[in-house]
Design a protein around this motif. Structure first.
Motif, PDB file in Angstrom:
ATOM      1  N   GLU A 192       0.820  -1.208   0.000  1.00  0.00           N
ATOM      2  CA  GLU A 192       0.000   0.000   0.000  1.00  0.00           C
ATOM      3  C   GLU A 192       0.855   1.260   0.000  1.00  0.00           C
ATOM      4  OE1 GLU A 192      -2.367   0.622   3.596  1.00  0.00           O
ATOM      5  OE2 GLU A 192      -0.872  -0.487   4.732  1.00  0.00           O
ATOM      6  N   GLN A 193       0.173   2.366  -0.237  1.00  0.00           N
ATOM      7  CA  GLN A 193       0.798   3.683  -0.157  1.00  0.00           C
ATOM      8  C   GLN A 193      -0.180   4.610   0.548  1.00  0.00           C
ATOM      9  OE1 GLN A 193       2.736   5.202  -3.678  1.00  0.00           O
ATOM     10  NE2 GLN A 193       1.982   7.241  -3.243  1.00  0.00           N
ATOM     11  N   MET A 194       0.325   5.368   1.530  1.00  0.00           N
ATOM     12  CA  MET A 194      -0.511   6.297   2.280  1.00  0.00           C
ATOM     13  C   MET A 194       0.171   7.654   2.334  1.00  0.00           C
ATOM     14  SD  MET A 194      -1.880   4.027   5.533  1.00  0.00           S
ATOM     15  CE  MET A 194      -0.384   4.271   6.456  1.00  0.00           C
ATOM     16  N   THR A 195      -0.631   8.688   2.455  1.00  0.00           N
ATOM     17  CA  THR A 195      -0.099  10.026   2.664  1.00  0.00           C
ATOM     18  C   THR A 195       0.039  10.260   4.158  1.00  0.00           C
ATOM     19  OG1 THR A 195      -1.117  10.878   0.664  1.00  0.00           O
ATOM     20  CG2 THR A 195      -0.549  12.491   2.349  1.00  0.00           C
ATOM     21  N   GLY A 196       1.182  10.770   4.569  1.00  0.00           N
ATOM     22  CA  GLY A 196       1.418  11.131   5.965  1.00  0.00           C
ATOM     23  C   GLY A 196       1.811  12.595   6.061  1.00  0.00           C
ATOM     24  N   ILE A 197       1.323  13.253   7.097  1.00  0.00           N
ATOM     25  CA  ILE A 197       1.667  14.647   7.352  1.00  0.00           C
ATOM     26  C   ILE A 197       2.257  14.702   8.754  1.00  0.00           C
ATOM     27  CG2 ILE A 197       0.813  17.017   7.532  1.00  0.00           C
ATOM     28  CD1 ILE A 197      -1.579  16.028   5.750  1.00  0.00           C
ATOM     29  N   THR A 198       3.507  15.146   8.850  1.00  0.00           N
ATOM     30  CA  THR A 198       4.196  15.169  10.139  1.00  0.00           C
ATOM     31  C   THR A 198       4.554  16.598  10.502  1.00  0.00           C
ATOM     32  OG1 THR A 198       5.149  13.001   9.650  1.00  0.00           O
ATOM     33  CG2 THR A 198       6.134  14.249  11.467  1.00  0.00           C
TER      34      THR A 198
END
Length: 124
Positions: free
Chosen positions: A85-91
């Motif tokens: 899978e591929q997910m968007t992350g915001i840190t």
């Protein structure tokens, strides 16, 4: 001289991708706090975050899409990629004296965190 927070958070992801845990740890304050509000996970301390990243179940890669930084903070948007899978992350990063003191991770897509082999994760 003011630390380059843009470079520090980019180095955070590059050392994590390389599994260079000594260099990764050097970017972190000893009293760091890491939180994921979506899953109510919290980790306290540099060693805890290194353990959390080091023991992530399975292969993964963080591709930095965007970085914004100022004198005290930074934010990155990443593509978090695994074999399935591929997910968007915001840190969101808070920094002091050239080290990361606090991270807050947001994941726009719903997900359940994977089972962890590490005891450093606290649920709140």
């Amino acid at each position: 001289m003011t630390p380059d927070h843009h470079a520090i958070v980019r180095r955070f992801w590059s050392t994590a991708n390389a599994a260079n845990w000594d260099a990764f740890a050097a970017l972190l304050s000893p009293d760091l706090v890491y939180e994921v509000p979506q899953t109510r996970e919290r980790i306290s301390g540099r060693e805890g975050l290194v353990e959390f990243f080091r023991t992530w179940p399975g292969a993964w890669w963080a591709e930095v899409v965007k970085t914004i930084a100022d004198a005290h903070s930074a934010v990155t948007v990443i593509n978090f990629v695994t074999p399935t899978e591929q997910m968007t992350g915001i840190t969101f990063f808070e920094l002091r004296e050239g080290t990361i003191t606090r991270l807050t991770d947001y994941w726009p897509s719903d997900y359940d965190p994977p089972e962890r082999a590490s005891a450093v994760v606290q649920r709140y």
